[in-house]
Design an enzyme around this catalytic site. Sequence first.
Site, PDB file in Angstrom:
ATOM      1  N   ARG A  47      46.555  16.463  32.916  1.00  0.00           N
ATOM      2  CA  ARG A  47      47.822  17.145  33.246  1.00  0.00           C
ATOM      3  C   ARG A  47      48.113  18.331  32.315  1.00  0.00           C
ATOM      4  NH1 ARG A  47      49.482  11.741  34.118  1.00  0.00           N
ATOM      5  NH2 ARG A  47      49.332  11.335  36.340  1.00  0.00           N
TER       6      ARG A  47
ATOM      7  N   LYS B 133      46.965  33.987  34.493  1.00  0.00           N
ATOM      8  CA  LYS B 133      46.517  33.675  35.855  1.00  0.00           C
ATOM      9  C   LYS B 133      45.171  32.970  35.744  1.00  0.00           C
ATOM     10  CE  LYS B 133      48.646  37.139  38.834  1.00  0.00           C
ATOM     11  NZ  LYS B 133      48.418  38.322  39.679  1.00  0.00           N
TER      12      LYS B 133
ATOM     13  N   GLU C  80      40.145  49.132  35.045  1.00  0.00           N
ATOM     14  CA  GLU C  80      41.440  48.472  34.792  1.00  0.00           C
ATOM     15  C   GLU C  80      42.218  49.224  33.699  1.00  0.00           C
ATOM     16  OE1 GLU C  80      42.626  46.156  36.679  1.00  0.00           O
ATOM     17  OE2 GLU C  80      40.887  45.139  37.574  1.00  0.00           O
TER      18      GLU C  80
ATOM     19  N   LYS D 191      50.273  45.215  29.527  1.00  0.00           N
ATOM     20  CA  LYS D 191      50.232  44.012  30.376  1.00  0.00           C
ATOM     21  C   LYS D 191      51.250  42.981  29.883  1.00  0.00           C
ATOM     22  CE  LYS D 191      47.690  40.674  32.934  1.00  0.00           C
ATOM     23  NZ  LYS D 191      46.470  40.242  33.544  1.00  0.00           N
TER      24      LYS D 191
ATOM     25  N   GLU E  35      54.903  36.665  38.962  1.00  0.00           N
ATOM     26  CA  GLU E  35      54.757  37.726  39.970  1.00  0.00           C
ATOM     27  C   GLU E  35      55.769  37.597  41.106  1.00  0.00           C
ATOM     28  OE1 GLU E  35      50.689  39.013  40.582  1.00  0.00           O
ATOM     29  OE2 GLU E  35      51.233  39.850  42.525  1.00  0.00           O
TER      30      GLU E  35
ATOM     31  N   ARG F 213      55.401  42.244  38.350  1.00  0.00           N
ATOM     32  CA  ARG F 213      53.982  42.013  38.002  1.00  0.00           C
ATOM     33  C   ARG F 213      53.034  42.577  39.056  1.00  0.00           C
ATOM     34  NH1 ARG F 213      51.116  36.842  34.974  1.00  0.00           N
ATOM     35  NH2 ARG F 213      49.000  37.664  35.148  1.00  0.00           N
TER      36      ARG F 213
ATOM     37  N   ASN G 291      48.608  45.413  40.186  1.00  0.00           N
ATOM     38  CA  ASN G 291      47.616  45.446  41.272  1.00  0.00           C
ATOM     39  C   ASN G 291      47.413  46.851  41.829  1.00  0.00           C
ATOM     40  OD1 ASN G 291      47.092  42.655  41.236  1.00  0.00           O
ATOM     41  ND2 ASN G 291      49.081  42.342  42.214  1.00  0.00           N
TER      42      ASN G 291
ATOM     43  N   HIS H 251      44.351  47.704  43.839  1.00  0.00           N
ATOM     44  CA  HIS H 251      43.708  46.449  44.246  1.00  0.00           C
ATOM     45  C   HIS H 251      43.839  46.163  45.746  1.00  0.00           C
ATOM     46  CE1 HIS H 251      43.591  46.011  39.946  1.00  0.00           C
ATOM     47  NE2 HIS H 251      42.978  44.845  40.009  1.00  0.00           N
TER      48      HIS H 251
ATOM     49  N   HIS I  94      40.389  45.087  46.786  1.00  0.00           N
ATOM     50  CA  HIS I  94      40.081  43.740  47.291  1.00  0.00           C
ATOM     51  C   HIS I  94      39.509  43.804  48.700  1.00  0.00           C
ATOM     52  CE1 HIS I  94      42.977  41.584  44.289  1.00  0.00           C
ATOM     53  NE2 HIS I  94      41.770  41.741  43.803  1.00  0.00           N
TER      54      HIS I  94
ATOM     55  N   HIS J 224      34.136  44.196  40.641  1.00  0.00           N
ATOM     56  CA  HIS J 224      35.576  44.267  40.883  1.00  0.00           C
ATOM     57  C   HIS J 224      36.113  45.645  40.432  1.00  0.00           C
ATOM     58  CE1 HIS J 224      39.716  42.961  41.134  1.00  0.00           C
ATOM     59  NE2 HIS J 224      39.901  43.250  39.857  1.00  0.00           N
TER      60      HIS J 224
HETATM   61  P1  NAD Z   1      32.171  38.258  34.519  1.00  0.00           P
HETATM   62  O1  NAD Z   1      32.961  37.232  33.831  1.00  0.00           O
HETATM   63  O2  NAD Z   1      31.341  37.837  35.680  1.00  0.00           O
HETATM   64  O3  NAD Z   1      31.250  38.990  33.455  1.00  0.00           O
HETATM   65  C1  NAD Z   1      30.395  40.022  33.892  1.00  0.00           C
HETATM   66  C2  NAD Z   1      28.974  39.820  33.383  1.00  0.00           C
HETATM   67  O4  NAD Z   1      28.933  40.156  32.002  1.00  0.00           O
HETATM   68  C3  NAD Z   1      28.474  38.391  33.474  1.00  0.00           C
HETATM   69  O5  NAD Z   1      27.117  38.392  33.835  1.00  0.00           O
HETATM   70  C4  NAD Z   1      28.644  37.878  32.050  1.00  0.00           C
HETATM   71  O6  NAD Z   1      27.759  36.815  31.740  1.00  0.00           O
HETATM   72  C5  NAD Z   1      28.313  39.106  31.267  1.00  0.00           C
HETATM   73  N1  NAD Z   1      28.863  39.182  29.924  1.00  0.00           N
HETATM   74  C6  NAD Z   1      30.039  38.694  29.461  1.00  0.00           C
HETATM   75  N2  NAD Z   1      30.218  39.073  28.199  1.00  0.00           N
HETATM   76  C7  NAD Z   1      29.146  39.782  27.846  1.00  0.00           C
HETATM   77  C8  NAD Z   1      28.774  40.469  26.667  1.00  0.00           C
HETATM   78  N3  NAD Z   1      29.571  40.506  25.601  1.00  0.00           N
HETATM   79  N4  NAD Z   1      27.595  41.113  26.635  1.00  0.00           N
HETATM   80  C9  NAD Z   1      26.776  41.141  27.732  1.00  0.00           C
HETATM   81  N5  NAD Z   1      27.096  40.529  28.887  1.00  0.00           N
HETATM   82  C10 NAD Z   1      28.264  39.869  28.932  1.00  0.00           C
HETATM   83  O7  NAD Z   1      33.105  39.454  35.053  1.00  0.00           O
HETATM   84  P2  NAD Z   1      34.407  40.155  34.460  1.00  0.00           P
HETATM   85  O8  NAD Z   1      34.384  41.527  34.979  1.00  0.00           O
HETATM   86  O9  NAD Z   1      34.579  39.917  33.022  1.00  0.00           O
HETATM   87  O10 NAD Z   1      35.584  39.338  35.187  1.00  0.00           O
HETATM   88  C11 NAD Z   1      35.731  39.340  36.586  1.00  0.00           C
HETATM   89  C12 NAD Z   1      36.539  38.131  36.971  1.00  0.00           C
HETATM   90  O11 NAD Z   1      37.822  38.221  36.390  1.00  0.00           O
HETATM   91  C13 NAD Z   1      36.750  37.982  38.462  1.00  0.00           C
HETATM   92  O12 NAD Z   1      36.516  36.644  38.817  1.00  0.00           O
HETATM   93  C14 NAD Z   1      38.222  38.324  38.664  1.00  0.00           C
HETATM   94  O13 NAD Z   1      38.797  37.647  39.752  1.00  0.00           O
HETATM   95  C15 NAD Z   1      38.797  37.868  37.361  1.00  0.00           C
HETATM   96  N6  NAD Z   1      40.062  38.537  36.987  1.00  0.00           N
HETATM   97  C16 NAD Z   1      41.095  37.750  36.607  1.00  0.00           C
HETATM   98  C17 NAD Z   1      42.275  38.336  36.213  1.00  0.00           C
HETATM   99  C18 NAD Z   1      43.403  37.463  35.725  1.00  0.00           C
HETATM  100  O14 NAD Z   1      44.503  37.988  35.495  1.00  0.00           O
HETATM  101  N7  NAD Z   1      43.190  36.182  35.533  1.00  0.00           N
HETATM  102  C19 NAD Z   1      42.415  39.725  36.195  1.00  0.00           C
HETATM  103  C20 NAD Z   1      41.331  40.506  36.580  1.00  0.00           C
HETATM  104  C21 NAD Z   1      40.135  39.901  36.985  1.00  0.00           C
HETATM  105  N1  GLY Z   2      45.392  41.232  37.021  1.00  0.00           N
HETATM  106  C1  GLY Z   2      46.662  41.160  37.636  1.00  0.00           C
HETATM  107  C2  GLY Z   2      47.597  40.222  36.987  1.00  0.00           C
HETATM  108  O1  GLY Z   2      47.297  39.648  35.961  1.00  0.00           O
HETATM  109  O2  GLY Z   2      48.676  40.046  37.485  1.00  0.00           O
END
Ligand code: NAD
Ligand code: GLY
Length: 361
Positions: A118, A140, A182, A230, A240, A244, A248, A251, A255, A268
């Site tokens: 939980r 998120k 971003e 942020k 949101e 918030r 986006n 996006h 998306h 992305h």
């Molecule tokens: P990712 O986590 O897939 O990382 C991208 C690649 O880089 C992967 O292959 C990873 O293994 C590699 N990597 C990570 N750190 C590294 C480093 N220091 N050196 C070399 N390689 C490295 O992608 P991302 O772009 O970090 O994140 C995308 C994800 O984030 C999506 O799932 C998206 O939906 C999510 N997201 C979430 C939010 C939120 O607010 N929670 C906001 C934006 C995006």
């Molecule tokens: N990346 C959008 C949010 O965190 O709301």
Amino acid sequence: MREVTVDINEKQKTSYPIFIGENLIEKADEYLQKYCKASKYFIITNEKINNLWGNKLNIENSEKFIIPDGEKYKNYETLISILDKASELKLDRKSAFVAFGGGVIGDITGFAASIYRRGVNFVQIPTTLLAQVDSSVGGKTAVNNSYGKNLIGTFYQPKLVLADTKTLTTLDERQLKTGFAEVVKYAFIEKTCDCGNFNFLDFLSNNILEIKKLNLYYINEIVEISCKLKAGVVNKDEKENGLRAILNLGHTYGHALEKCSEYNIFTHGEAVAIGLQVCFDLSFALSLIDENYYNKATELINLFEFNLPEHPYYSPDKIISAMKFDKKVKDGKIIFILPTKEGEVKIFDNIDKNILHNVLL
Ligand code: NAD
Ligand code: GLY
């Protein structure tokens, strides 16, 4: 070392620090002892990150769990494997989960932490630029399912974010650019965030060469400013309900493009970079912004040289129908965040269909 505080203004006050700087993971233990004491630390990472940086992250009294690398593993199966491993290790309610990786690791670890027993504490140690400027901040959490991205998740804030910018030095150019998309977004929403005056658009334009060279002084600066912006938004609207949504910007189109390409052509950030330009095209077509600002924004987007992968042509009808599947659709209306002045955006749900169609041609 720089520090930004998230200070959420809801009934149950939540506050946590984001530390930004070089070589922070080597001192992770000190930060954990101060900001997130736990009976055991459960580190979730993948093999790539572990091979590159795992030996620098020495956390006492910890267990490490390696999950497969990639967006396609941000799913139920991986989530269950994390929860089962935590149960097998008999982790109790005083344990803490540690997300060590990019946005994929951060999102799934945060979600697992929010439902294990939980809810147990969790910490973000983001290692991609995207994760440091965006996904590790604001709580998120999510996994994807066969109906779409991030459809299953929670709002669950970490106790601490440790953004070690040295880890960014092993990212490839494509992953860096994904993060830059971003970052550029924040320059276009800065004034609407209403939490300080950073002149971010000019800062990015004036220092583009050093930023692209990954000069860590400038990278620390942009991670800090992005986190401040942020945090400023999340502090006012954690769940949101309104403001918030401005995070986006770019996006709605981004998306849709990811969906049309079945998530395997664009990163992305690449999709968001195109989405940002579409927002400016649309705003200009709707006379929401003048030509000066349109040109200034387009120039900044171009400076980052988001070279896009080869991709098929997606017709306006296909894009619009993909937009209608987005989580942000309300009462069947597509929501657009659009620039209205330098650094300012507004939320629209009644965009003229013909103008939209023409911009997407
Ligand atoms: P990712 O986590 O897939 O990382 C991208 C690649 O880089 C992967 O292959 C990873 O293994 C590699 N990597 C990570 N750190 C590294 C480093 N220091 N050196 C070399 N390689 C490295 O992608 P991302 O772009 O970090 O994140 C995308 C994800 O984030 C999506 O799932 C998206 O939906 C999510 N997201 C979430 C939010 C939120 O607010 N929670 C906001 C934006 C995006
Ligand atoms: N990346 C959008 C949010 O965190 O709301």
